[in-house]
Design an enzyme around this catalytic site. Structure first.
Site, PDB file in Angstrom:
ATOM      1  N   LYS A   1       0.794  -1.251  -0.164  1.00 54.86           N
ATOM      2  CA  LYS A   1       0.232  -0.073  -0.102  1.00 54.86           C
ATOM      3  C   LYS A   1       0.728   1.126  -0.024  1.00 54.86           C
ATOM      4  CE  LYS A   1      -4.009  -2.399   1.701  1.00 54.86           C
ATOM      5  NZ  LYS A   1      -4.512  -3.082   2.828  1.00 54.86           N
TER       6      LYS A   1
ATOM      7  N   LYS B   1      -6.345 -15.695 -11.633  1.00 56.13           N
ATOM      8  CA  LYS B   1      -7.798 -16.129 -11.095  1.00 56.13           C
ATOM      9  C   LYS B   1      -8.709 -14.783 -11.180  1.00 56.13           C
ATOM     10  CE  LYS B   1      -6.117 -15.393  -6.261  1.00 56.13           C
ATOM     11  NZ  LYS B   1      -6.236 -15.600  -5.150  1.00 56.13           N
TER      12      LYS B   1
ATOM     13  N   LYS C   1     -11.076  -8.722  -8.051  1.00 54.57           N
ATOM     14  CA  LYS C   1     -12.013  -7.387  -8.415  1.00 54.57           C
ATOM     15  C   LYS C   1     -11.179  -6.255  -8.936  1.00 54.57           C
ATOM     16  CE  LYS C   1     -12.586  -6.683  -3.376  1.00 54.57           C
ATOM     17  NZ  LYS C   1     -13.573  -7.054  -2.245  1.00 54.57           N
TER      18      LYS C   1
END
Ligand code: TRP
Length: 333
Positions: free
Chosen positions: A115, A197, A200
């Protein structure tokens, strides 16, 4: 039955829509666990503030997470389904645990470093202590099991460390929580573009969401990568073809799968037909769930009641723990 049920806790961040990967990876685990364990499932709205300080969409996102989980089979009568910010005891435990967490170990957390790289303009202290807040969520209920994916393993290891440190310093109160999954091998839901995979954040067109309309589902499935087919009987499938079969195994009938396996092995597979079949089976799988979500979302009074009841259950358990914590820490004067 002897003894009490073991306690399970997990949290879901209210950022983004539920996709097929979440459904088969996480929610199915939750739904199975609700009969066997005492479960606390929470929408992690406070955690989302570490990266999403703008709260204008938060309420809608929290409602969506609740509705999606209920539509997929979580029963708010069986589990405590609640919102993190409604359980004020979390903040108190988080504060105590912060005194037991070392800056050095927090700075080494992989999710923190990621982050920092992604948002160098907002490296706030909440981000640094994210795993401490997560630990508070879990041990507030003295949970033993935490159904989470691989990406949360480090956070859980930290939770065990913090719980252990508390127990060592102030007295044995907390079990050391373990990650939990029914499937030995994690169910993998491949993305439609043949890379990795469903997720989102990455390629949205390669991921099927529970909220997708029928035509969008069809469009996404039909775009999946194929080729001109095998030229030798029983050959090994390339990844992107294996992925299409993998998705079929999740939603199609035994006969359908056997037919296309047979066609593949005999070099007369027609991928256009296969994708049409998969698209229809996906529509049949997703659309009732999508409609259910929308139905639940249209009933705000019901959702409010679910949250309130959930918070009551969660706070009862939290208050019992905090009583023990304050006593153990000698703060009960
Ligand atoms: N950090 C988790 C995630 O990103 C969400 C979460 C918050 C959580 N609190 C939790 C998960 C407690 C398990 C237990 O997905």
């Amino acid at each position: 039955m002897t003894g009490k049920k073991k306690i399970v806790m997990s949290g879901i961040r209210p950022t983004g829509f539920l996709h097929l990967g979440n459904y088969f990876g996480a929610i199915q685990n939750y739904v199975k666990m609700q009969d066997e364990f005492e479960c606390y499932f929470m929408v992690a709205d406070l955690h989302s503030l570490t990266t999403h300080p703008d709260t204008s969409e938060l309420k809608n996102n929290v409602y969506r997470v609740l509705a999606e989980n209920i539509a997929c089979g979580l029963d708010p009568e069986k589990v405590a389904l609640y919102c993190q910010s409604h359980v004020y005891e979390t903040a108190e435990l988080y504060l105590y645990l912060n005194m037991l967490a070392y800056i050095g170990e927090l700075e080494k957390t992989v999710t923190f470093k990621d982050k920092v790289r992604q948002h160098p303009e907002n490296i706030n202290a909440g981000l640094l202590t994210y795993p401490v807040l997560q630990t508070a969520d879990i041990i507030l209920h003295r949970a033993s099991y935490v159904p989470v994916g691989k990406d949360q393993e480090q956070h859980l290891e930290m939770a065990r460390n913090f719980a252990h440190r508390f127990n060592f310093r102030y007295g044995e109160i907390f079990p050391e929580p373990q990650a939990f999954n029914y499937n030995q091998v994690l169910v993998k839901v491949p993305s439609l573009d043949g890379t990795g995979k469903m997720s989102k954040s990455e390629n949205q067109l390669a991921t099927l969401f529970l909220a997708d309309e029928d035509d969008l589902i069809r469009k996404k499935v039909m775009k999946a990568k194929t080729d001109s087919g095998p030229t030798e009987n029983n050959s090994v499938k390339p990844d992107y073809i294996e992925n299409i079969f993998g998705l079929m195994r999740l939603v199609s009938s035994e006969e359908v799968i056997t037919k296309f396996e047979h066609d593949y092995n005999h070099c007369n597979i027609r991928y256009g037909d296969m994708k049409k079949q998969l698209a229809e089976d996906m529509v049949s799988f997703i659309s009732p769930k999508r409609n259910k979500v929308n139905h639940i979302l249209s009933d705000e009074a019901y959702l409010k009641e679910v949250m309130q009841k959930g918070a009551e259950k969660a706070r009862k358990s939290a208050q019992a723990t905090m009583q023990l914590v304050r006593e153990a820490m000698g703060l009960n004067y």
